[in-house]
Motif scaffolding. Structure first.
Motif, PDB file in Angstrom:
ATOM      1  N   GLY A   1      13.276   3.186  -8.528  1.00  0.00           N
ATOM      2  CA  GLY A   1      12.442   2.127  -8.588  1.00  0.00           C
ATOM      3  C   GLY A   1      12.867   0.885  -7.657  1.00  0.00           C
ATOM      4  N   LEU A   2      14.134   0.523  -8.163  1.00  0.00           N
ATOM      5  CA  LEU A   2      14.919  -0.835  -7.678  1.00  0.00           C
ATOM      6  C   LEU A   2      15.201  -0.429  -5.992  1.00  0.00           C
ATOM      7  N   SER A   3      15.260   0.637  -5.688  1.00  0.00           N
ATOM      8  CA  SER A   3      15.552   1.217  -4.289  1.00  0.00           C
ATOM      9  C   SER A   3      14.384   0.539  -3.417  1.00  0.00           C
ATOM     10  N   LEU A   4      13.238   1.166  -3.883  1.00  0.00           N
ATOM     11  CA  LEU A   4      11.946   0.862  -3.436  1.00  0.00           C
ATOM     12  C   LEU A   4      11.452  -0.515  -3.230  1.00  0.00           C
ATOM     13  N   SER A   5      11.983  -1.204  -4.274  1.00  0.00           N
ATOM     14  CA  SER A   5      11.642  -2.833  -4.259  1.00  0.00           C
ATOM     15  C   SER A   5      12.296  -3.523  -3.339  1.00  0.00           C
ATOM     16  N   ILE A   6      13.665  -3.000  -3.383  1.00  0.00           N
ATOM     17  CA  ILE A   6      14.548  -3.769  -2.312  1.00  0.00           C
ATOM     18  C   ILE A   6      14.071  -3.564  -0.991  1.00  0.00           C
ATOM     19  N   PHE A   7      13.425  -2.255  -0.530  1.00  0.00           N
ATOM     20  CA  PHE A   7      12.851  -2.092   0.708  1.00  0.00           C
ATOM     21  C   PHE A   7      11.585  -3.052   0.882  1.00  0.00           C
ATOM     22  N   MET A   8      11.091  -3.602   0.009  1.00  0.00           N
ATOM     23  CA  MET A   8       9.731  -4.208   0.117  1.00  0.00           C
ATOM     24  C   MET A   8      10.100  -5.746   0.471  1.00  0.00           C
ATOM     25  N   TYR A   9      11.282  -6.166   0.349  1.00  0.00           N
ATOM     26  CA  TYR A   9      11.680  -7.349   0.634  1.00  0.00           C
ATOM     27  C   TYR A   9      12.376  -7.526   2.230  1.00  0.00           C
ATOM     28  N   TRP A  10      12.957  -6.440   2.417  1.00  0.00           N
ATOM     29  CA  TRP A  10      13.769  -6.461   3.695  1.00  0.00           C
ATOM     30  C   TRP A  10      13.125  -7.127   4.782  1.00  0.00           C
TER      31      TRP A  10
ATOM     32  N   VAL B   1      23.622  -0.415  -5.322  1.00  0.00           N
ATOM     33  CA  VAL B   1      22.484   0.324  -4.766  1.00  0.00           C
ATOM     34  C   VAL B   1      23.165   1.405  -3.788  1.00  0.00           C
ATOM     35  N   PHE B   2      23.705   0.813  -2.722  1.00  0.00           N
ATOM     36  CA  PHE B   2      24.191   1.674  -1.617  1.00  0.00           C
ATOM     37  C   PHE B   2      25.110   2.757  -2.167  1.00  0.00           C
ATOM     38  N   CYS B   3      25.929   2.877  -3.034  1.00  0.00           N
ATOM     39  CA  CYS B   3      26.769   3.796  -3.751  1.00  0.00           C
ATOM     40  C   CYS B   3      25.737   4.678  -4.394  1.00  0.00           C
ATOM     41  N   LYS B   4      24.959   4.287  -5.262  1.00  0.00           N
ATOM     42  CA  LYS B   4      24.213   5.084  -5.845  1.00  0.00           C
ATOM     43  C   LYS B   4      23.102   5.994  -4.967  1.00  0.00           C
ATOM     44  N   THR B   5      22.663   5.232  -4.176  1.00  0.00           N
ATOM     45  CA  THR B   5      21.698   6.177  -2.976  1.00  0.00           C
ATOM     46  C   THR B   5      22.253   7.050  -2.320  1.00  0.00           C
TER      47      THR B   5
ATOM     48  N   THR C   1       0.872  -1.309  -0.080  1.00  0.00           N
ATOM     49  CA  THR C   1      -0.073   0.081   0.124  1.00  0.00           C
ATOM     50  C   THR C   1       0.870   1.379  -0.142  1.00  0.00           C
ATOM     51  N   SER C   2       2.079   1.155   0.494  1.00  0.00           N
ATOM     52  CA  SER C   2       2.897   2.398   0.757  1.00  0.00           C
ATOM     53  C   SER C   2       3.882   2.665  -0.544  1.00  0.00           C
ATOM     54  N   THR C   3       4.193   1.477  -1.396  1.00  0.00           N
ATOM     55  CA  THR C   3       5.056   1.297  -2.254  1.00  0.00           C
ATOM     56  C   THR C   3       4.581   1.330  -3.763  1.00  0.00           C
ATOM     57  N   LEU C   4       3.287   0.775  -3.997  1.00  0.00           N
ATOM     58  CA  LEU C   4       2.727   0.639  -5.333  1.00  0.00           C
ATOM     59  C   LEU C   4       2.769   1.967  -5.961  1.00  0.00           C
TER      60      LEU C   4
ATOM     61  N   LEU D   1      16.606   4.700   5.442  1.00  0.00           N
ATOM     62  CA  LEU D   1      16.686   3.117   5.829  1.00  0.00           C
ATOM     63  C   LEU D   1      17.521   2.267   4.754  1.00  0.00           C
ATOM     64  N   GLY D   2      17.004   2.677   3.558  1.00  0.00           N
ATOM     65  CA  GLY D   2      17.528   1.800   2.612  1.00  0.00           C
ATOM     66  C   GLY D   2      19.137   1.710   2.423  1.00  0.00           C
ATOM     67  N   LEU D   3      19.773   2.624   2.852  1.00  0.00           N
ATOM     68  CA  LEU D   3      21.288   2.655   3.051  1.00  0.00           C
ATOM     69  C   LEU D   3      21.590   1.458   3.839  1.00  0.00           C
ATOM     70  N   MET D   4      21.153   1.686   5.172  1.00  0.00           N
ATOM     71  CA  MET D   4      21.394   0.710   6.190  1.00  0.00           C
ATOM     72  C   MET D   4      21.269  -0.705   5.786  1.00  0.00           C
ATOM     73  N   ILE D   5      20.024  -1.050   4.890  1.00  0.00           N
ATOM     74  CA  ILE D   5      19.655  -2.352   4.415  1.00  0.00           C
ATOM     75  C   ILE D   5      20.903  -2.905   3.626  1.00  0.00           C
ATOM     76  N   CYS D   6      21.201  -2.086   2.545  1.00  0.00           N
ATOM     77  CA  CYS D   6      22.319  -2.339   1.592  1.00  0.00           C
ATOM     78  C   CYS D   6      23.484  -2.387   2.343  1.00  0.00           C
ATOM     79  N   PHE D   7      23.652  -1.889   3.542  1.00  0.00           N
ATOM     80  CA  PHE D   7      25.167  -2.103   3.966  1.00  0.00           C
ATOM     81  C   PHE D   7      25.311  -3.118   4.576  1.00  0.00           C
ATOM     82  N   TYR D   8      24.512  -3.539   5.497  1.00  0.00           N
ATOM     83  CA  TYR D   8      24.607  -5.004   6.144  1.00  0.00           C
ATOM     84  C   TYR D   8      24.394  -6.006   5.338  1.00  0.00           C
ATOM     85  N   TYR D   9      23.480  -5.986   4.514  1.00  0.00           N
ATOM     86  CA  TYR D   9      23.148  -7.261   3.575  1.00  0.00           C
ATOM     87  C   TYR D   9      24.510  -7.449   2.663  1.00  0.00           C
TER      88      TYR D   9
END
Length: 517
Positions: free
Chosen positions: A235-244, A450-454, A50-53, A403-411
């Motif tokens: 869009g990819l950054s939003l998509s990655i957040f959806m799977y976190w 994605v981390f560097c681009k973000t 609901t928040s990402t579509l 948040l996306g920065l942190m997710i990509c960082f530790y993953y």
């Protein structure tokens, strides 16, 4: 006395060293289904949708399903890394424990910090979403705009949010048995409502006559159809957040039946369920509403932050439409509760291995849960959300963007740690070469990119809320600042626990630590 087991060499049976330092958690309390449900619940699929579509359509248009698939790829590759590492060392510290053993205490500590701070940000956001939908649902049920408007009252909103956090903390505090029972009901409700939404949306779209509806096309699944690379990465950054959040399956590995294999399998099951749900819902919503910027169109900026609120009645009707509000509330509440699992168990592991104060290693004697760590996570979440809310709405929004920065960082660090940890075994078989080396490295590279681009995009004040600090985007300041806070805390802990940082507790060459009774 603590003894160390030698690091296995190529050809050794990794399973023979799958021991760990005892932490007092309740073993064999979660099965394969329960573990997969925890992974799905932590992701909060209905809330994510609901928040990402809307924002995703705003970036890539009808290519939204393709971007959802593209975001799934690096997560799947990283999931393989988690599975292989868990087979070797089924430790609830997951990313922290594994990266310490692969790259040393400092990299491992920062990886653990990335997971902890990302989880606290998500917990605060989930609590806020649960609060908003709680009052929105009450407004729908009572037909009162004043009741729905209570969410706009900042003190009322924050107090309600703190109440949700307290309840979620209490359920997590009572251990895995209480957690598992709640999650079966909430996850089942979410997936059932999504299924009804998909069937009815596709049925009404195919019947014709709907303003804005469009017919399905296989071109929607082509990522190369996105108009620009910048739009694709956004869009990819939003998509990655959806799977976190799927890795919550792994953080309860010490409490899972068959801790070496079950959590990894559960993570893959959760990922398949998520990508299937996302694709079906994206296609159905796009067919029904189209991508226009008016009315119920998914590209309408006025409804982008809550698409289901706009589509509930048109798709399900006034009677069933309220189910979507219930599902979003259930999704946020369920994820709020299970998201305490990874942060509490990571803190427990870090404390057990002397990377954090010893008090966080206390496990409740009755519930067999990391009680002190769970309460600390709840308090930190409540304080964080309250301070951010009263400080500035823009700061709160930008914190979520960071948040996306942190997710990509530790993953990404964990993915690279897998290849390095198993570097001596990569030539043992084709399977080892791909699942322990090629796939994890590829996933790590994608997330690092994605981390560097973000990070680059965050420098621009236009990113996020549009706020800036001395001309630098506030999202960049918050993201980098939170990582810098972790580095400072690490230096303080280095003075307090020198043995851990000298590599005397959990080292690169140590497959696991075993407590000798």
């Amino acid at each position: 006395m603590v003894q160390t087991a030698p690091r296995p060499r190529a050809g050794d049976t990794v399973m023979s060293v799958g021991k760990r330092r005892a932490k007092g958690l309740s073993g064999n309390s979660v099965g394969l289904l329960g573990s997969a449900v925890i992974g799905i619940s932590t992701v909060a699929p209905v809330y994510c949708l609901t928040s990402t579509l809307g924002p995703t359509v705003g970036q890539v248009g009808v290519q939204m399903p393709a971007v959802f698939l593209a975001g799934f790829l690096p997560m799947l590759l990283v999931a393989f890394a988690y599975r292989e590492l868990n087979k070797a060392v089924p430790d609830c510290g997951t990313s922290f424990t594994w990266t310490v053993q692969a790259f040393g205490p400092r990299v491992g500590w920062m990886c653990g910090w990335g997971l902890v701070i990302a989880t606290i940000i998500v917990l605060s956001n989930l609590a806020g979403v649960a609060t908003s939908f709680f009052y929105l649902l009450l407004g729908e049920l009572t037909g009162s705009d004043s009741v729905a408007g209570l969410d706009g009252n900042r003190p009322v909103h924050v107090l309600t949010c703190l109440a949700f956090i307290a309840v979620a903390t209490a359920v997590s505090y009572r251990g895995m048995t209480a957690t598992k029972g709640v999650q079966y009901a909430l996850v089942g409700l979410q997936l059932a409502v999504l299924a009804v939404f998909v069937v009815m949306a596709v049925s009404k779209a195919r019947s014709g006559g709907l303003p804005g509806s469009i017919g399905f096309s296989l071109s929607w699944l082509n990522p190369f159809g996105v108009q620009s690379f910048a739009a694709f990465t956004a869009g990819l950054s939003l998509s990655i957040f959806m799977y976190w959040g799927w890795d919550a399956c792994l953080t309860v590995n010490e409490e899972t039946q068959g801790s070496e294999k079950t959590p990894g399998r559960a993570a893959l099951i959760a990922m398949v369920v998520l990508v299937g749900s996302y694709l079906l819902t994206a296609v159905a919503a796009q067919m029904f509403a189209g991508v226009g910027e008016r009315g119920t169109g998914l590209g309408n900026p006025d409804t982008a932050d809550n698409v289901f609120a706009a589509l509930a009645d048109p798709v399900l009707g006034s009677t069933l439409g309220v189910l979507l509000f219930v599902a979003v509330l259930a999704s946020a509440a369920a994820s709020l509760q299970t998201t305490f699992l990874p942060v509490a168990r990571t803190v427990l592991a870090m404390s057990t291995y002397q990377a954090l104060p010893a008090s966080f290693a206390r496990v409740h004697p009755r519930f067999k849960s990391p009680g002190r760590a769970t309460i600390a996570a709840g308090v930190a979440t409540g304080v964080f959300y309250a301070v951010m809310s009263f400080l500035s709405e823009n700061v709160l929004i930008d914190t979520i963007y960071a948040l996306g920065l942190m997710i990509c960082f530790y993953y990404s660090i964990t993915a690279f740690a897998c290849a390095w940890y198993f570097r001596g075994e990569l030539r043992g078989s084709v399977r080892d070469a791909f699942f322990k080396g090629v796939f994890p490295v590829l996933g790590g590279v994608l997330l690092a990119a994605v981390f560097c681009k973000t990070l680059y995009d965050m420098w621009n004040p236009a990113y996020g809320s549009g706020s800036s600090v001395f001309g630098v985007g506030s999202v960049f300041v918050i993201g980098v600042g939170l990582l810098a806070v972790g580095a400072v805390l690490m230096l303080l802990m280095q003075r307090r626990s020198p043995a851990f940082f000298r590599g005397e507790v959990l080292t690169r060459g140590t497959a696991a630590l075993v407590v000798e009774e």
